[in-house]
Design an enzyme around this catalytic site. Structure first.
Site, PDB file in Angstrom:
ATOM      1  CE  LYS A  34       1.569  -3.971  -1.642  1.00  0.00           C
ATOM      2  NZ  LYS A  34       2.441  -3.974  -2.792  1.00  0.00           N
ATOM      3  CB  CYS A  42       3.434   5.717   8.404  1.00  0.00           C
ATOM      4  SG  CYS A  42       3.600   6.621   9.917  1.00  0.00           S
ATOM      5  N   GLY A 146       0.150   4.946  -1.549  1.00  0.00           N
ATOM      6  CA  GLY A 146       1.439   5.308  -0.963  1.00  0.00           C
ATOM      7  C   GLY A 146       2.620   5.309  -1.911  1.00  0.00           C
ATOM      8  N   GLY A 182      22.495   9.654  -0.343  1.00  0.00           N
ATOM      9  CA  GLY A 182      21.360  10.559  -0.160  1.00  0.00           C
ATOM     10  C   GLY A 182      21.362  11.157   1.228  1.00  0.00           C
ATOM     11  CD  GLU A 205      22.213  15.265  -1.215  1.00  0.00           C
ATOM     12  OE1 GLU A 205      21.590  14.411  -0.579  1.00  0.00           O
ATOM     13  OE2 GLU A 205      21.812  15.748  -2.299  1.00  0.00           O
ATOM     14  CG  HIS A 323       2.680  15.492   9.394  1.00  0.00           C
ATOM     15  ND1 HIS A 323       3.846  14.773   9.508  1.00  0.00           N
ATOM     16  CD2 HIS A 323       3.057  16.719   8.970  1.00  0.00           C
ATOM     17  CE1 HIS A 323       4.873  15.534   9.172  1.00  0.00           C
ATOM     18  NE2 HIS A 323       4.413  16.717   8.839  1.00  0.00           N
ATOM     19  CG  HIS A 446      12.601  29.920  33.265  1.00  0.00           C
ATOM     20  ND1 HIS A 446      13.617  29.984  32.334  1.00  0.00           N
ATOM     21  CD2 HIS A 446      13.179  29.817  34.489  1.00  0.00           C
ATOM     22  CE1 HIS A 446      14.781  29.935  32.985  1.00  0.00           C
ATOM     23  NE2 HIS A 446      14.549  29.828  34.292  1.00  0.00           N
TER      24      HIS A 446
HETATM   25  C1  LIG Z   1      12.120   5.003   6.947  1.00  0.00           C
HETATM   26  C2  LIG Z   1      11.003   6.002   6.821  1.00  0.00           C
HETATM   27  C3  LIG Z   1      10.777   6.896   7.838  1.00  0.00           C
HETATM   28  C4  LIG Z   1       9.755   7.820   7.738  1.00  0.00           C
HETATM   29  N1  LIG Z   1       9.555   8.688   8.768  1.00  0.00           N
HETATM   30  C5  LIG Z   1       8.567   9.591   8.691  1.00  0.00           C
HETATM   31  C6  LIG Z   1       8.317  10.462   9.769  1.00  0.00           C
HETATM   32  O1  LIG Z   1       8.982  10.406  10.796  1.00  0.00           O
HETATM   33  N2  LIG Z   1       7.314  11.355   9.660  1.00  0.00           N
HETATM   34  C7  LIG Z   1       6.551  11.430   8.519  1.00  0.00           C
HETATM   35  O2  LIG Z   1       5.658  12.284   8.454  1.00  0.00           O
HETATM   36  N3  LIG Z   1       6.751  10.602   7.486  1.00  0.00           N
HETATM   37  C8  LIG Z   1       7.731   9.676   7.544  1.00  0.00           C
HETATM   38  N4  LIG Z   1       7.922   8.810   6.512  1.00  0.00           N
HETATM   39  C9  LIG Z   1       7.036   8.924   5.340  1.00  0.00           C
HETATM   40  C10 LIG Z   1       5.672   8.258   5.613  1.00  0.00           C
HETATM   41  O3  LIG Z   1       5.875   6.912   5.952  1.00  0.00           O
HETATM   42  C11 LIG Z   1       4.779   8.360   4.388  1.00  0.00           C
HETATM   43  O4  LIG Z   1       4.693   9.706   3.990  1.00  0.00           O
HETATM   44  C12 LIG Z   1       3.382   7.845   4.699  1.00  0.00           C
HETATM   45  O5  LIG Z   1       3.429   6.508   5.092  1.00  0.00           O
HETATM   46  C13 LIG Z   1       2.468   7.991   3.481  1.00  0.00           C
HETATM   47  O6  LIG Z   1       1.218   7.519   3.802  1.00  0.00           O
HETATM   48  P1  LIG Z   1       0.222   6.947   2.698  1.00  0.00           P
HETATM   49  O7  LIG Z   1      -1.021   6.608   3.430  1.00  0.00           O
HETATM   50  O8  LIG Z   1       0.136   7.883   1.573  1.00  0.00           O
HETATM   51  O9  LIG Z   1       0.907   5.639   2.108  1.00  0.00           O
HETATM   52  P2  LIG Z   1       1.634   4.388   2.757  1.00  0.00           P
HETATM   53  O10 LIG Z   1       1.904   4.564   4.181  1.00  0.00           O
HETATM   54  O11 LIG Z   1       2.750   4.066   1.845  1.00  0.00           O
HETATM   55  O12 LIG Z   1       0.533   3.255   2.671  1.00  0.00           O
HETATM   56  C14 LIG Z   1       0.077   2.734   1.474  1.00  0.00           C
HETATM   57  C15 LIG Z   1      -0.514   1.359   1.718  1.00  0.00           C
HETATM   58  O13 LIG Z   1      -1.217   0.955   0.560  1.00  0.00           O
HETATM   59  C16 LIG Z   1      -1.016  -0.431   0.369  1.00  0.00           C
HETATM   60  N5  LIG Z   1      -1.283  -0.720  -1.046  1.00  0.00           N
HETATM   61  C17 LIG Z   1      -0.628  -0.246  -2.132  1.00  0.00           C
HETATM   62  N6  LIG Z   1      -1.219  -0.663  -3.273  1.00  0.00           N
HETATM   63  C18 LIG Z   1      -2.269  -1.435  -2.882  1.00  0.00           C
HETATM   64  C19 LIG Z   1      -3.286  -2.133  -3.583  1.00  0.00           C
HETATM   65  N7  LIG Z   1      -3.363  -2.109  -4.920  1.00  0.00           N
HETATM   66  N8  LIG Z   1      -4.193  -2.812  -2.871  1.00  0.00           N
HETATM   67  C20 LIG Z   1      -4.145  -2.831  -1.512  1.00  0.00           C
HETATM   68  N9  LIG Z   1      -3.229  -2.176  -0.795  1.00  0.00           N
HETATM   69  C21 LIG Z   1      -2.312  -1.475  -1.474  1.00  0.00           C
HETATM   70  C22 LIG Z   1       0.435  -0.619   0.771  1.00  0.00           C
HETATM   71  O14 LIG Z   1       0.682  -1.986   1.065  1.00  0.00           O
HETATM   72  C23 LIG Z   1       0.526   0.286   1.980  1.00  0.00           C
HETATM   73  O15 LIG Z   1       0.210  -0.409   3.156  1.00  0.00           O
HETATM   74  C24 LIG Z   1       8.930   7.852   6.586  1.00  0.00           C
HETATM   75  C25 LIG Z   1       9.132   6.931   5.557  1.00  0.00           C
HETATM   76  C26 LIG Z   1      10.157   6.006   5.671  1.00  0.00           C
HETATM   77  C27 LIG Z   1      10.353   5.019   4.574  1.00  0.00           C
END
Ligand SMILES: Cc1cc2nc3c(=O)[nH]c(=O)nc-3n(C[C@H](O)[C@H](O)[C@H](O)COP(=O)(O)OP(=O)(O)OC[C@H]3O[C@@H](n4cnc5c(N)ncnc54)[C@H](O)[C@@H]3O)c2cc1C
Length: 468
Positions: A34, A42, A146, A182, A205, A323, A446
């Protein structure tokens, strides 16, 4: 109407990896996102921008606090240019997002920009930003939509001063006092960024320790180190209200003795977790079930109750980690193509990118106790390493938990310099079901921080660490 073998909804690390793997396996693939940039939470507002700011603020902190001890003198005052720091972060983000677009093109994946919603189980409407709707047909669909920041029901997020991580990644000024609600990963990482840049930071927390899902020894050590850096903590404290009066935020909470406390700040970062995101998806349109926590329900093959629809990443159960989403992306593509992939969820590492970094894999000591597993522990302090003394990063330890009888490594928990990278050794060892002695008998270069892993393994094997 365009027809696809697979359509992926959402282009985060789950979705884009699923799309690449599907394409690699010969499937005609579409991805629907979107937003105008690919990469999801991420890349756009999560892992990548937060790490860029952590790195920039770390350089500043080192320049102010540690350069002198290394014999580096900077004439005049070292200053932060927040605008430039944010510009750099944005440029890192856009380069990384462009990289995903490049990968889509390279793998001949069709990218659709718009909100994807199920018309029925094989048709997806894509509502584009210009108001037009296009419908595509997909034999299989992978939901990868996500998550979004969660909130407490009584907090009004004005996104200016009462903010989520998304806004905290693009502040225009350094807060004077930021309250972080948190004490989880995201709050601590962003709290440390602003602390290093000069803000007073107070973490509130609800539970009795920060990073509560990790081994308790890590919580204790991280809190100790962050306290030394000036971060204030209120644990076992329940926030009751957050009120904005002009530019001031007043946070009221009950502390561990049930006494009301009041904290005043100019910014309040609400980082109380994330919730799965399915708005606009019309899961109902395809008959896909959502559970009581708003997650898409899946079986062990990440298949929903509708046989041609799968779901991965933050929108399904499990750790909300990039990951983990990526592993599930590859897994589901391989399932769809008829392979028999496997994910060991016990071996998905968890990392906090504060400095010192915190990293963990496998069972915590608390879990082993709860499961009644008899274990032994080997622990080695970072301060005993030559490498740590050379760099000045002496905080932290590596702790290895191994089965009391078989010596199999059951959990590895570490805090210290570069542990986010060091944890990979523990994952490999545990994937191959190594014993502590296996790790102890392997040569570790080392001087490296990795020697702490060997020493902790020696300590677990026979209490025979060499350098303590
Ligand atoms: C500040 C912050 C720091 C983070 N740091 C880390 C880290 O260091 N290491 C780590 O492992 N994780 C980290 N995370 C968590 C990580 O970002 C998420 O776990 C990861 O992005 C999940 O991936 P995903 O593909 O499931 O979903 P997302 O990355 O959330 O992607 C989902 C995508 O789907 C799109 N979407 C949703 N609904 C629709 C629809 N109906 N049509 C079209 N598109 C749609 C959204 O716009 C989005 O782009 C962090 C998160 C935050 C907020």
């Amino acid at each position: 109407m365009s027809k696809y073998d697979v359509a992926v909804i959402g282009s985060g690390p789950g979705g884009y990896v699923a799309a690449i793997r599907c394409a690699q396996l010969g499937m005609k693939t579409a991805i629907i996102e979107k937003y105008s940039t690919l990469g999801g939470t991420c890349l756009n507002v999560g892992c990548i921008p937060s790490k860029a700011l952590l790195d920039s603020s770390h350089h500043y902190h080192d320049a102010v606090k540690h350069f002198e001890e290394h014999g580096i003198e900077i004439p005049g005052e070292v200053k932060v240019n927040l605008e430039k720091m944010m510009e750099r972060k944005s440029s890192v983000v856009s380069q990384t997002c462009d990289g995903v677009k490049f990968l889509m093109d390279k793998n001949k994946i069709d990218v659709f920009e718009g909100v994807g919603s199920f018309k029925d189980k094989t048709h997806i409407n894509i509502e584009k930003n210009d108001g037009e709707t296009e419908t595509i047909e997909a034999a299989k669909t992978i939901i990868a939509t996500g998550s979004k920041p969660a909130n407490l029901p009584f907090i009004e997020l004005d996104k200016e001063r009462v903010i989520t991580s998304t806004e905290a990644l693009k502040l225009k000024e350094i807060p004077k006092h930021m309250v972080v609600i948190g004490g989880g990963v995201i709050g601590l990482e962003l709290g440390q960024v602003y602390r290093r840049l000069g803000a007073e930071v107070t973490v509130v927390e609800f539970l009795d320790r920060i990073i509560p899902t990790m081994d308790a020894a890590l919580s204790k050590e991280l809190q100790k180190v962050l306290k030394k850096q000036g971060v204030k903590f209120h644990t076992s404290t329940k926030v009751k209200s957050v009120e904005r009066k002009g530019d001031e935020i007043i946070i009221k909470a009950d502390d561990k003795k049930d006494k009301e406390i009041e904290i005043k700040a100019d910014y309040c970062l609400v980082s109380v977790g994330r919730k799965p995101f399915t708005d606009g998806l019309n899961a109902d349109g395809a008959g896909v079930k959502v559970d009581d926590k708003g997650r898409i329900e899946v079986n062990e093959h990440l298949q929903t109750n509708v046989d041609n629809i799968y779901a991965i990443g933050d929108v399904v159960k499990g750790a909300m980690l990039a990951h983990k989403a990526e592993e599930e992306g590859s897994f589901v593509a391989e399932i769809i193509s008829g392979q028999k992939p496997h994910i060991d969820y016990n071996l998905i590492p968890g990392v906090v990118y504060t400095w010192p970094e915190v990293a963990s894999v496998g069972k915590t000591e608390e879990q082993l106790k709860e499961d009644g597993v008899k274990y032994k522990e080997g622990k080695f302090p970072m301060r005993a390493l030559g490498r740590s003394r050379a760099s000045g990063d002496t905080d932290g330890f590596v702790k290895i938990l191994a089965d009391e009888k078989t010596d199999e490594v059951l959990g590895v928990h570490m805090i210290g310099a570069r542990t986010a990278d060091l944890i990979a050794e523990a994952v490999v060892a545990m994937e191959y079901r190594a014993s502590a002695e296996d790790i102890a008998r392997m040569s570790h270069a080392h001087p490296t921080y990795a020697e702490a892993v060997k020493e902790a393994a020696l300590a677990a094997t026979d209490n025979r660490a060499l350098h303590v």
